[in-house]
Design an enzyme around this catalytic site. Structure first.
Site, short mmCIF file in Angstrom:
data_model
loop_
_atom_site.label_atom_id
_atom_site.label_comp_id
_atom_site.label_asym_id
_atom_site.label_seq_id
_atom_site.Cartn_x
_atom_site.Cartn_y
_atom_site.Cartn_z
N GLU A 92 0.81 -1.23 0.00
CA GLU A 92 0.00 0.00 0.00
C GLU A 92 0.84 1.27 0.00
O GLU A 92 1.96 1.29 0.50
CB GLU A 92 -0.82 0.06 1.30
CG GLU A 92 -1.74 -1.08 1.50
CD GLU A 92 -2.45 -0.99 2.85
OE1 GLU A 92 -3.16 -1.93 3.18
OE2 GLU A 92 -2.27 0.01 3.58
N CYS A 106 3.12 8.52 1.47
CA CYS A 106 3.61 7.55 2.45
C CYS A 106 3.92 6.24 1.72
O CYS A 106 3.03 5.61 1.16
CB CYS A 106 2.52 7.37 3.51
SG CYS A 106 2.91 6.14 4.74
N CYS A 113 6.53 -7.43 7.39
CA CYS A 113 7.60 -6.84 8.21
C CYS A 113 8.06 -7.88 9.23
O CYS A 113 7.26 -8.64 9.75
CB CYS A 113 7.06 -5.60 8.94
SG CYS A 113 8.32 -4.74 9.90
N CYS A 117 5.58 -5.72 15.52
CA CYS A 117 4.99 -4.91 16.58
C CYS A 117 3.55 -5.37 16.85
O CYS A 117 2.80 -5.67 15.93
CB CYS A 117 5.00 -3.43 16.20
SG CYS A 117 6.68 -2.84 15.89
N CYS A 120 0.49 -3.46 15.15
CA CYS A 120 0.59 -3.10 13.74
C CYS A 120 0.05 -4.20 12.84
O CYS A 120 0.43 -5.37 12.96
CB CYS A 120 2.06 -2.83 13.40
SG CYS A 120 2.32 -2.53 11.64
N GLY A 163 6.28 -2.11 6.26
CA GLY A 163 7.66 -2.56 6.31
C GLY A 163 8.61 -1.64 7.05
O GLY A 163 8.26 -0.52 7.43
N GLU A 164 9.82 -2.17 7.26
CA GLU A 164 10.85 -1.45 8.01
C GLU A 164 11.95 -1.03 7.01
O GLU A 164 12.73 -1.88 6.55
CB GLU A 164 11.39 -2.39 9.11
CG GLU A 164 12.66 -1.96 9.79
CD GLU A 164 12.62 -0.56 10.37
OE1 GLU A 164 11.75 -0.26 11.20
OE2 GLU A 164 13.48 0.24 9.97
N SER A 195 11.34 6.39 8.53
CA SER A 195 10.85 6.05 9.86
C SER A 195 11.31 4.65 10.21
O SER A 195 11.17 3.72 9.41
CB SER A 195 9.32 6.11 9.84
OG SER A 195 8.80 5.66 11.07
N ASN A 294 -4.69 3.82 15.84
CA ASN A 294 -5.79 3.62 14.91
C ASN A 294 -6.28 2.18 15.06
O ASN A 294 -5.59 1.26 14.62
CB ASN A 294 -5.25 3.89 13.49
CG ASN A 294 -6.36 4.13 12.50
OD1 ASN A 294 -7.53 4.16 12.85
ND2 ASN A 294 -5.99 4.28 11.25
N CYS A 337 -1.22 1.77 7.91
CA CYS A 337 -0.86 0.86 6.81
C CYS A 337 -1.11 -0.59 7.14
O CYS A 337 -1.04 -1.02 8.26
CB CYS A 337 0.57 1.11 6.38
SG CYS A 337 0.52 2.36 5.10
N1 SAH Z 1 8.56 0.25 10.24
C1 SAH Z 1 8.72 1.64 10.36
C2 SAH Z 1 7.94 2.44 9.34
C3 SAH Z 1 6.57 1.95 9.01
S1 SAH Z 1 5.38 1.99 10.31
C4 SAH Z 1 8.37 2.10 11.77
O1 SAH Z 1 7.83 1.32 12.54
O2 SAH Z 1 8.69 3.25 12.08
C5 SAH Z 1 5.01 3.74 10.30
C6 SAH Z 1 4.30 4.23 11.54
O3 SAH Z 1 2.95 3.76 11.60
C7 SAH Z 1 4.98 3.80 12.81
O4 SAH Z 1 5.26 4.90 13.64
C8 SAH Z 1 3.96 2.88 13.41
O5 SAH Z 1 4.11 2.87 14.77
C9 SAH Z 1 2.65 3.47 12.93
N2 SAH Z 1 1.52 2.55 13.10
C10 SAH Z 1 1.49 1.23 12.89
N3 SAH Z 1 0.27 0.71 13.22
C11 SAH Z 1 -0.48 1.76 13.63
C12 SAH Z 1 -1.82 1.89 14.09
N4 SAH Z 1 -2.64 0.85 14.19
N5 SAH Z 1 -2.26 3.13 14.42
C13 SAH Z 1 -1.44 4.21 14.30
N6 SAH Z 1 -0.17 4.15 13.88
C14 SAH Z 1 0.31 2.93 13.54
FE1 SF4 Z 2 6.53 -2.37 13.58
FE2 SF4 Z 2 6.81 -0.56 11.59
FE3 SF4 Z 2 7.08 -3.19 11.12
FE4 SF4 Z 2 4.69 -2.24 11.70
S1 SF4 Z 2 5.88 -1.75 9.92
S2 SF4 Z 2 5.62 -4.13 12.54
S3 SF4 Z 2 5.21 -0.60 13.14
S4 SF4 Z 2 8.37 -1.94 12.43
#
Ligand code: SAH
Ligand code: SF4
Length: 347
Positions: A92, A106, A113, A117, A120, A163-164, A195, A294, A337
């Site tokens: 996406e 974005c 990933c 987390c 996520c 993704g990271e 990020s 979210n 995302c």
């Molecule tokens: N992997 C990287 C970049 C992608 S995630 C990282 O974790 O920074 C980008 C952002 O979206 C991160 O700050 C993450 O914490 C946030 N995010 C993920 N799931 C979310 C959710 N359900 N609500 C709000 N923000 C979220």
């Molecule tokens: Fe964590 Fe970012 Fe990967 Fe989602 S995309 S699992 S927030 S590191």
């Protein structure tokens, strides 16, 4: 075996020049110009190129390795796009309309990933593979084209999709370079923000590469116990190790490292956490971006109240720490995302 065509979006200008060595060097610039300032992806329409070159391009390159298969538009004009790769995976990107006619794109960097987390959605299906640089760049090409964004209009890029990015540093670096090329999209590195969940050794590596991009750290918690619950990667790279790495990261004098802080109801949204956050970022040129969690189906966490988030912010400001609250763009299309992809699976 038939000659496999290369995705032209994955090439830096220099690489394109090298692969067209039997033609005039300036031809690569012309192609970059067609692709990235006129958004023309049909080689036959690149009319100032000699026919022989157009034929060569058609034989050896393609612009069609990714398809946009679904989109959702939010009331505020933000749009989320779902792309499908040739090997049938989806990822996406989100086009965000910000205040004062500003646009942010974005981008995703991986399909799935590894970081896992707990809040996520991207993490849910595990890790599938890295996006290559062409699949990353295509997101910008496609969105600028379909949104009719003039080529000279500045856009901001955030690598905050699926993704990271630091776990796919090579392709992300190449994407940054392709986006910044002033013969093409010309998106300055100052407008590109990576990020990361805090892969400390990769932050170091990124600093050594000295690309000039902006850095955002997904911190989300001020003590290791909670951070490990939210982000298991914290076991390997805890808060202290990340802060130490940031202290050495090369930052443009006028810029700050952004700390993203996901606010989850009752978990990390109290003023005790705000106080610890101030102490933690004490020695760093930092700014904080508060993000409302979210909610999505199956998640155990809840979105905090507006009052909680605002008083958290006021506390930080009072203590001299810059702090913004992320505009909740596209909430009605569930812009966090992973959500569009997740729904697509159930269709
Ligand atoms: N992997 C990287 C970049 C992608 S995630 C990282 O974790 O920074 C980008 C952002 O979206 C991160 O700050 C993450 O914490 C946030 N995010 C993920 N799931 C979310 C959710 N359900 N609500 C709000 N923000 C979220
Ligand atoms: Fe964590 Fe970012 Fe990967 Fe989602 S995309 S699992 S927030 S590191």
């Amino acid at each position: 075996m038939p000659n496999e065509k290369k995705n032209i979006f994955s090439l830096t200008l220099q690489e394109l020049e090298e692969s067209l060595s039997k033609f005039h060097k300036f031809r690569a610039k012309q192609i970059y110009n067609w692709l990235y300032t006129k958004y023309e992806d049909n080689f036959d329409n690149m009319l100032n190129l000699p026919k022989e070159l157009r034929e060569y391009l058609k034989e050896n390159f393609t612009t069609k390795l990714v398809d946009m298969v679904k989109f959702e538009e939010s009331k505020d004009g933000s749009v989320k796009y779902l792309f499908r790769t040739k090997d049938n995976y989806t990822y996406e990107s989100v086009f965000l309309k910000m205040k004062e006619d500003k646009y942010t794109l974005c981008l995703s960097s991986q399909i799935g990933c590894k970081v896992g987390c707990s809040f996520c959605l991207t993490a849910k299906g595990g890790f599938i593979r890295n996006l290559d640089s062409g699949e990353m760049v295509y997101q910008v090409f496609f969105i600028k084209k379909i949104q009719n964004i003039p080529s000279n209009k500045a856009v901001n890029i955030v690598y905050m999709g699926m993704g990271e990015p630091l776990d796919n540093l090579e392709n992300t670096k190449k994407c940054i370079e392709i986006l910044k090329d002033n013969n093409g999209l010309d998106i300055s590195v100052r407008r590109q923000t990576i990020s990361t969940s805090g892969l400390a050794p990769k932050i170091k590596k990124l600093g050594e590469l000295n690309l000039g991009v902006q850095l955002a750290i997904s911190l989300h918690a001020v003590d290791d116990e909670l951070r490990t619950e939210l982000m298991p990667i914290n076991k390997a790279y805890n808060i202290e190790s990340i802060i130490n790495e940031i202290a050495n990261f090369p930052i443009d004098n006028r810029k700050r490292v952004m700390f993203e802080y996901l606010m989850i109801d009752g978990l990390n949204d109290g003023l005790d956490s705000a106080k610890k956050l101030v102490a933690l970022l004490n020695k760093i040129k930092a700014k904080v971006n508060l993000i409302y969690f979210n909610p999505h189906e199956g998640s155990k966490y809840k979105r905090p109240s507006k009052e909680k988030v605002e008083s958290f912010r006021e506390y930080l400001l009072k203590k001299g720490l810059l702090c913004t609250i992320r505009e909740s763009k596209g909430l009605d299309i569930s812009a966090a995302c992973g959500q569009l992809r997740e729904r697509e699976k159930t269709l």
